[in-house]
Design an enzyme around this catalytic site. Structure first.
Site, PDB file in Angstrom:
ATOM      1  N   SER A  14       0.823  -1.198   0.000  1.00 22.87           N
ATOM      2  CA  SER A  14       0.000   0.000   0.000  1.00 22.87           C
ATOM      3  C   SER A  14       0.866   1.262   0.000  1.00 22.87           C
ATOM      4  O   SER A  14       1.655   1.447  -0.909  1.00 22.87           O
ATOM      5  CB  SER A  14      -0.966  -0.062   1.171  1.00 22.87           C
ATOM      6  OG  SER A  14      -2.047   0.767   0.898  1.00 22.87           O
ATOM      7  N   HIS A  56      -7.534  -5.721   1.013  1.00 28.23           N
ATOM      8  CA  HIS A  56      -6.309  -4.930   1.137  1.00 28.23           C
ATOM      9  C   HIS A  56      -5.427  -5.434   2.283  1.00 28.23           C
ATOM     10  O   HIS A  56      -5.716  -5.150   3.446  1.00 28.23           O
ATOM     11  CB  HIS A  56      -6.771  -3.493   1.393  1.00 28.23           C
ATOM     12  CG  HIS A  56      -5.685  -2.483   1.327  1.00 28.23           C
ATOM     13  ND1 HIS A  56      -5.064  -2.150   0.160  1.00 28.23           N
ATOM     14  CD2 HIS A  56      -5.116  -1.728   2.298  1.00 28.23           C
ATOM     15  CE1 HIS A  56      -4.166  -1.216   0.404  1.00 28.23           C
ATOM     16  NE2 HIS A  56      -4.169  -0.946   1.698  1.00 28.23           N
TER      17      HIS A  56
HETATM   18  C1  GTR Z   1      -5.341   4.217   2.297  1.00 31.34           C
HETATM   19  C2  GTR Z   1      -4.865   5.071   1.169  1.00 31.34           C
HETATM   20  C3  GTR Z   1      -4.208   4.220   0.144  1.00 31.34           C
HETATM   21  C4  GTR Z   1      -3.235   3.251   0.779  1.00 31.34           C
HETATM   22  C5  GTR Z   1      -3.685   2.708   2.120  1.00 31.34           C
HETATM   23  C6  GTR Z   1      -2.625   2.006   2.954  1.00 31.34           C
HETATM   24  O1  GTR Z   1      -6.085   4.856   3.222  1.00 31.34           O
HETATM   25  O2  GTR Z   1      -5.950   5.734   0.656  1.00 31.34           O
HETATM   26  O3  GTR Z   1      -3.598   5.000  -0.851  1.00 31.34           O
HETATM   27  O4  GTR Z   1      -1.971   3.790   0.874  1.00 31.34           O
HETATM   28  O5  GTR Z   1      -4.213   3.674   2.909  1.00 31.34           O
HETATM   29  O6  GTR Z   1      -1.476   2.420   3.029  1.00 31.34           O
HETATM   30  O7  GTR Z   1      -2.983   0.995   3.554  1.00 31.34           O
END
Ligand code: GTR
Length: 405
Positions: free
Chosen positions: A241, A383
């Protein structure tokens, strides 16, 4: 009259039924926007308009693209390797992980000791030569990279890496810069930025937080080059991320990284900005204004005017191997846009005599693409950085970062 009344009642009932069924119907899922409709900036064309058709022309085009990313997105570092960079081995345990690994904890110090990266390094004991490395730029809490191994997390499966002959290395990105909007007063910005008078603004292309984290990865690589137990020519940088955005920028700015792995990096990571679903430039700049430079904000809601797009970031790794991982439920990151970025970067690999992404249509779930130098998979779930992801990274590294000793 009763007839009319019945008719009206029937009509009302059927309208109600219709709208109820419309409410229950699944949202129609719009097809992802194909590459041909994203109108990406050319990767193999010099600013002069001249096409890049020969490998010898690539370094000049590469330098232009890197400069565009510095100017418009990630910012410019005021310092590379500081003259006073120092490596202090704080502790060594040759019997870590039940005797299978040696644990070293190294303080990488700079700015007269005002800045420190705390590197955690497990080296396999069962080896005949220096070992290749997976270095995680960890954007989550310290428990995820616990040197005691009391806490084990899929985010960093150090034991699995050791079993497969890799050095497991990790640092916390927060050692470089806290993940918050502090007007760049803390972390490496506070240490290296030119002093500001009163409410003087920073330069619009000054480095921001992702660039600071990536700078830290390069300082870890400086250390790895000094450690005879590791093969510094075979270091993979991995991030999830925001850590994935960091890994990509580290790989772009530091060609010493032999393999670059981006997991669910999404917006301003692997995913194309043009035609992207989920998080857009405007949304990421709103929530995380300190990740990228000031100029990047001028492209909020205006991605088509941005002189670069993220396939060009992937292309900056060429001809080195790069791996893009997605998770199908991570719509915020947008797997399709992550995948297509790899497809659009492939002509640069081909120019340099390598295969990039070997297919152009989105693959099936958990059918990894490892045949080219741009690897890709999309797994089930959301995620996160999982054991499944790491297994693919190691399989890909076995193929693309082979033992040449
Ligand atoms: C989110 C962000 C993403 C990503 C994520 C993370 O909130 O919008 O771009 O970076 O965090 O790092 O888990």
């Amino acid at each position: 009259m009763p007839l009319t009344k019945t008719f009206v009642t029937m009509l009302t009932l059927s309208v109600t039924a219709l709208s109820a069924s419309a409410q229950n119907a699944p949202e129609p899922v719009a097809a992802p926007i194909p590459l041909s409709e994203r109108y990406l900036p050319e990767v193999l064309q010099l600013a002069s308009g001249k096409k890049v058709t020969m490998p010898a022309q690539w370094p000049a085009r590469r330098a232009e693209i890197l400069e565009l990313f510095r100017r418009y997105v990630y910012g410019r570092n005021p310092v590379e390797r500081p003259a006073d960079l120092r490596f202090v081995v704080k502790s060594t345990d040759p019997n870590a992980m039940g005797g299978t690994a040696t644990l070293k904890q190294v303080a990488i110090e700079f700015a007269g000791g005002k800045g420190t990266i705390n590197l955690i390094l497990f080296t396999p004991n069962n080896r005949t030569a220096a070992s290749p490395v997976f270095l995680l730029a960890c954007n989550r809490g310290a428990r995820n990279i616990d040197p005691t191994r009391e806490n084990k997390s899929e985010f960093w499966p150090a034991e699995e890496l050791i079993k497969r002959g890799y050095v497991a290395a990790a640092f916390l990105v927060s050692d470089l810069d806290p993940d918050k909007d502090d007007d760049f007063k803390n972390g490496v910005h506070g240490l290296f930025d030119p002093p500001r008078l009163g409410d003087e603004k920073r330069s619009p292309d000054a480095w921001a937080t992702i660039a600071a984290w990536a700078w830290g990865a390069s300082r870890v690589l400086d250390y790895l080059e000094s450690d005879k137990d590791v093969d510094a020519k075979r270091v993979a940088i991995v991030g999830h991320s925001r850590g994935g955005k960091t890994a990509l920028w580290a790989g772009a700015t530091d060609p010493r990284f032999a393999l670059v792995v981006s997991n669910d990096s999404g917006s301003t990571g692997a995913a194309l900005a043009r035609g992207k679903r989920g998080e857009t430039i405007a949304l990421i700049n709103k929530t995380f204004p300190y990740w990228f430079n000031t100029t990047y904000k001028t492209f909020d809601g205006n991605e088509n005017e941005l002189p670069v797009d993220q396939h060009q970031l992937i292309a900056l790794m060429a001809p080195r191997p790069v791996y893009i991982a997605s998770a199908i439920d991570d719509e915020w990151a947008d797997p399709q846009s992550e995948f297509l970025s790899g497809v659009a970067a492939s002509p640069v690999y081909e120019l340099l005599g390598k295969k990039g992404m070997t297919v152009t249509s989105f693959p099936e779930l958990e059918k990894p693409l490892h045949a080219g130098f741009i690897g890709y998979h999309v797994r089930r779930g959301g995620h996160d950085l999982s054991a499944y992801d790491w297994t693919q990274f190691m399989d890909f590294a076995d193929l693309r970062m082979p033992n040449t000793k």
